[in-house]
Scaffold this motif. Structure first.
Motif: not given
Length: 368
Positions: A96, A98-99, A102, A105-106, A110, A118, A120
């Motif tokens: 949760d 680092c990109i 992300w 998880l999503h 991106v 940004d 994130r």
């Protein structure tokens, strides 16, 4: 920076450079993706997958760097990279934080045209790199196992088609990784099964050479190990002693006290032989009440070995807690290094000497 090129170059030159930097040929990208898919289908190990991905990602997107991130529980492991400068290969970051995490998880791609605009992005981590823009896509959108990131040293807004190409590479990567994992699991099963079979075969061989009651060699084991040991001693020019031993009165013990009592006598004999002779001697139970012994490091003569064995069993028989009378008859042959007789011929001679010893004891008992 693209902006500085546009300002300082003659009219039209900056625009041409910017266009060259931002345009990816869709047909060429698709052709390179198809080639990558073929290469991934041939991958046998994870290292093969990483090599294909790190190279093809840069060529498909025309980017300045590419990295492969693998999820390891709650961390992201930056497993490999191909870039114009050092990125984060070998590093781990919280999933949760680092990109790459992300995107996993999503479960979606991106696109970040400016990494420093940004929230994130962990800006401190990126300031030491060349990265200004990036795209990160998950490897397998259903329960992602990793991510593929591509980076540019200038601000860049990739097209939807470019992102789609990268996602296609990631989807193919997930299939290749599953294939490699299946191969690895199968190979592991084969290794485990092979080890089990080898262990089983070793155990079968051990049992085929071992007397179950005493743990000593059986007749077959003595023939195998004894012959090999005898040959080795002859090659080194070493003399040997071969003894044949018979337990006196075992039949009487079996008849009067039962076979369990007889087995106890046999076990006592085996333990005594091992204690007296040590681990270097080849000791075998070759019959119900018969034992063969081969001593290769023999500095003593045959009479001394016979006396030593006889005395050890006499002492054992006189022990206060002995339940059964125990005595043995022994025949010993000294085998010179140049003696070419077979093991069986030597055993036969030792057997004759043992019977002579037994008859002599019987004669003494009759006289008494």
């Amino acid at each position: 920076m693209v902006g500085s090129l546009v300002e300082s170059d003659p009219p039209g030159v900056g625009s041409a450079i910017e266009s060259a930097l931002t345009f990816t040929d869709p047909a060429g990208g698709m052709e390179r993706l198809l080639l990558a898919v073929q290469e991934l289908s041939l991958a046998q190990e994870l290292a093969d997958v990483l090599r294909v991905v790190r190279t093809s990602a840069r060529e498909i997107l025309g980017c300045d760097g590419a990295t492969i991130v693998l999820r390891d529980n709650d961390t992201c492991f930056y497993a490999d990279e191909n870039a114009i400068g050092r990125l984060w290969k070998g590093s781990r970051f919280p999933v949760d934080g680092c990109i790459g995490g992300w995107a996993m998880l999503h479960r979606e791609a991106v696109v970040i045209p400016d990494v420093f605009q940004d929230d994130r992005i962990p800006h401190a981590v990126y300031r030491t790199t060349f990265v200004k823009s990036l795209v990160m896509v998950p490897i397998r959108r259903l329960e992602p196992v990793g991510a593929i990131g591509v980076y540019w040293a200038h601000e860049r807004m990739p097209s939807a088609q470019e992102v789609s190409l990268l996602q296609g590479l990631a989807d193919s990567t997930s299939v290749a990784m599953a294939h490699v994992q299946t191969i690895s699991e199968l190979e592991q099963r084969v290794r485990e099964r092979t080890a089990e079979l080898r262990s089983a075969n070793d155990e079968i061989r051990r049992l085929s050479l071992t007397d179950e009651l005493t743990g000593l060699h059986n007749l077959r084991g003595f023939n195998v190990e004894g012959q090999a040991t005898l040959s080795a001693a002859r090659d080194r020019g070493r003399d040997c002693l071969l003894a044949f031993l018979d337990v006196d009165g075992l039949k009487k013990v079996n008849d009067e006290q039962g076979h369990d009592a007889g087995d106890e006598v046999i076990a006592d004999v085996a333990r005594t032989l091992r204690s007296v002779l040590g681990p270097a001697a080849i000791v075998a139970r070759t019959g119900g009440d018969e034992f063969c012994i081969l001593v290769t490091e023999a500095e003593e003569c045959s009479d001394v070995l016979k006396a030593r064995l006889t005395e050890s069993f006499r002492a054992l028989d006189e022990a206060a807690d002995r339940r059964h009378h125990l005595s043995v008859s022994v025949g010993v042959v000294r085998v010179a290094a140049g003696d070419c007789r077979t093991l069986q011929e030597l055993v036969a001679q030792a057997d004759e000497l043992m019977y002579a010893d037994k008859k002599a004891k019987l004669a003494t008992q009759i006289e008494v």
